[in-house]
Design an enzyme around this catalytic site. Structure first.
Site, PDB file in Angstrom:
ATOM      1  N   ALA A  65       0.698  -1.170   0.043  1.00  0.00           N
ATOM      2  CA  ALA A  65       0.017  -0.133  -0.063  1.00  0.00           C
ATOM      3  C   ALA A  65       1.031   1.078  -0.091  1.00  0.00           C
ATOM      4  CB  ALA A  65      -0.942   0.059   1.268  1.00  0.00           C
ATOM      5  N   GLY A 108       0.169  -4.743   0.996  1.00  0.00           N
ATOM      6  CA  GLY A 108      -1.060  -4.761   0.559  1.00  0.00           C
ATOM      7  C   GLY A 108      -1.038  -5.481  -1.054  1.00  0.00           C
ATOM      8  N   GLU A 111      -1.920  -9.164  -0.235  1.00  0.00           N
ATOM      9  CA  GLU A 111      -3.191  -8.925   0.198  1.00  0.00           C
ATOM     10  C   GLU A 111      -4.219  -9.127  -1.082  1.00  0.00           C
ATOM     11  OE1 GLU A 111      -3.717  -7.291   4.627  1.00  0.00           O
ATOM     12  OE2 GLU A 111      -2.662  -5.854   3.411  1.00  0.00           O
TER      13      GLU A 111
END
Length: 257
Positions: A65, A108, A111
């Site tokens: 992220a 992220g 994920e």
């Protein structure tokens, strides 16, 4: 539709979404994730698309992220903005969604890959959840999906001690479906997406739903959903077509009805 941080393409029955922030190793900021969600919804609504592939570059699927976007945020800021909430769109798509991963898939990025239904990796892919190094934990499903994919013990080591998995390790532990050389992983992912996407659309949707329920329900509850979906498909034209084609030894022509 024109996008700033992603590129969309169509390859036969497969919709392809390329993450496109190369200067930031495809770090996932709010704008990119909003565009990704819009592109996924558009492909999901397109009857000509049977499956979707999300990819990055050969160097990085997504390195995480965008930390700069949240570094100065307070807890209240995070709660009010619900920064991760829009990511959930990935898991609501009815068609099969595949991640084609090369290079870094960290934080992220890992994920996001795990939100997809399948992962095809290049030999250079590296998976990890290094959030502990920033004084936080995974916030987009890492602590939950990683345990389901590789088991509690290994997930503990990855999340608590920043262990990285190579592509071969990720394959061995069940995180990814297939591993290919860098020069062919995306082509192979698109081939797989096209193979899946050419199958009966309603059956694909209900099969995906039934499999996902296995992670959310008891066995008894999941069997109820599976049987309901199985019986429901007998109301579709595709079921009649598929079984007639089998009996008469011909290729079925799916209508998605």
């Amino acid at each position: 539709m024109a996008y700033e941080f992603i590129i969309t393409e169509v390859h036969d029955r497969a919709g392809l979404i390329r993450l496109n922030r190369p200067q930031a190793l495809n770090a996932l900021n709010s704008s990119l994730m909003a565009e990704l969600g819009n592109a996924l919804l558009a492909f999901d609504a397109d009857a000509q698309i049977g499956a979707v592939v999300i990819t990055g570059s050969d160097r990085a699927f997504a390195a995480g992220a965008d930390i700069k976007e949240m570094a100065d945020a307070s807890a209240v800021d995070m709660l009010r903005s619900d920064l991760i909430g829009p990511w959930d769109i990935v898991t609501t798509i009815k068609k099969p969604v595949m991640a084609a991963v090369s290079g870094f898939a960290l934080g992220g990025g890992c994920e996001l890959a795990m939100m997809c239904d399948m992962i095809v990796a290049s030999e250079t892919a590296v998976f990890g959840q290094p959030e502990i190094n920033l004084g936080v934990i995974p916030g987009a499903g890492g602590t939950q999906r990683l345990v389901r994919a590789v088991g509690k013990a290994l997930a503990m080591e990855i999340i608590l001690n920043d262990r990285r998995l190579t592509a071969e390790e990720a394959y061995r532990f069940g995180l990814v479906n297939r591993v290919y050389p860098v020069d062919s992983y995306l082509e192979e992912a698109l081939n797989l997406a096209n193979s899946i996407g050419a199958r009966a659309p309603i059956a694909l949707q209900l099969a995906k739903e039934s499999i996902n329920k296995a992670f959310e329900m008891t066995l008894t509850e999941g069997l109820v959903i599976e049987r309901r979906n199985f019986y429901f498909l007998f109301a579709s034209e595709d079921q009649k077509e598929g079984m007639d084609a089998f009996v008469n030894k011909r290729q079925p022509q799916w209508k998605g009805k």
